[in-house]
Write an enzyme that holds these catalytic residues in place. Structure first.
Site, short mmCIF file in Angstrom:
data_model
loop_
_atom_site.label_atom_id
_atom_site.label_comp_id
_atom_site.label_asym_id
_atom_site.label_seq_id
_atom_site.Cartn_x
_atom_site.Cartn_y
_atom_site.Cartn_z
N ASP A 150 18.01 80.89 -3.86
CA ASP A 150 17.29 81.03 -2.25
C ASP A 150 15.67 81.38 -3.08
O ASP A 150 15.73 81.99 -4.40
CB ASP A 150 17.81 82.51 -1.79
N ASP A 158 13.08 84.73 -1.69
CA ASP A 158 12.80 86.74 -1.82
C ASP A 158 13.78 86.90 -1.96
O ASP A 158 15.38 86.79 -1.59
CB ASP A 158 12.54 86.77 -0.22
N ASP A 190 21.32 85.86 -2.54
CA ASP A 190 21.29 87.21 -2.87
C ASP A 190 21.81 88.30 -0.97
O ASP A 190 22.13 88.99 -0.34
CB ASP A 190 20.51 87.76 -2.47
#
Length: 269
Positions: A20, A22, A208
């Site tokens: 991922d 951001d 996240d």
């Protein structure tokens, strides 16, 4: 991708990384990735592959992939709704995005007005809500598959909103900042396709947010990167079996430390 050793024998890809962006490889606060450079350099040195897997658009990924010198690898865009081929600089057609927007505008008005998507915003508003520069926000606005947005209604109304969309085949994914709508497909779906293509010895996924969960669980090793800017992910099944771990450092700092530690454990070269 697979290479050849000094005898000319084809060698297997040692490690394929799905990450991922951001809040994971890229800082949630300032969109920087410098702190992850040591691990990125080490991954290149051992011949590992790095696949970006993000809610970002193809134009955004094209720019980032060039900055990070990862153009030889494919990327998963818009939460798994699309793929960007290696070394491609072409934006996908927008038919699917327009269909999502059309569906969004067909649901009851009392629910529709509680959701403000990128298609309802101009570039200045997208820049303001994301913290991106105007140039970067313009790339984020170039959707091909999915519609990110902000929900302002109650939790009960949100359930009704999602149910109304589901009747038309539109699904919602919660990311680090936005509730993103699409016609399905996850990062894990595209991840499985790339694993079949590259046949790596090991796989690792880093993320996240809720839209990373399937990917984290599907990899041989999953790493949840700390992001104090959002509610932590609940305990995952993989954590009970030691396949999924969490970092204490956030963003690219946590990414860097976790990847270097994994490379050391696996002794991949």
């Amino acid at each position: 991708m697979p290479g050849r050793n000094v005898q000319g024998v084809i060698t297997k890809l040692p490690l394929l990384v799905f990450t991922d962006l951001d809040g994971t490889l890229i800082s949630h606060a300032d969109y920087r990735w410098d702190a992850a450079k040591p691990a990125l350099d080490t991954l290149r040195a051992i011949g590992a592959g790095i696949v970006m897997a993000s809610s970002k658009t193809a134009p955004e990924i094209i720019a980032l992939r060039q900055q990070l010198d990862l153009e030889d690898w494919p990327a998963i865009v818009e939460n798994g709704a699309g793929v960007l081929a290696p070394n491609s600089h072409a934006s996908p057609p927008t038919d699917e995005y327009l269909a999502v927007r059309s569906t969004l505008n067909q649901i009851p008005a009392n629910l529709r007005r509680q959701y403000r998507g990128f298609g309802d915003m101009d570039v200045a508003e997208i820049a303001g809500i994301t913290g991106l520069t105007a140039e970067a926000a313009a790339l984020a606005a170039q959707r091909a598959f999915s519609e990110p947005g902000v929900w302002s209604g109650t939790p009960e109304e949100r359930k009704d909103f999602l149910a109304a969309l589901a009747q038309h085949g539109v699904m919602a994914r919660e990311g680090g900042r936005f509730l993103t709508l699409s016609f399905g497909q996850t990062k894990a779906d595209k991840m499985a396709e790339f694993i079949a293509t590259y046949s790596p010895r090991h796989t690792v996924a880093l993320g996240d947010a809720p839209n990373d969960v399937e990917m984290l669980e599907a990899a041989e090793f999953g790493i949840i990167v700390a992001n104090p800017h959002r509610k932590p992910l609940p305990l995952l099944d993989g954590e009970r079996h030691g396949r999924v771990v969490r970092t204490t450092l956030e963003g690219p700092e946590g990414w860097n430390k976790a990847v270097l530690e994994l490379i050391s454990i696996l002794e991949v070269t």
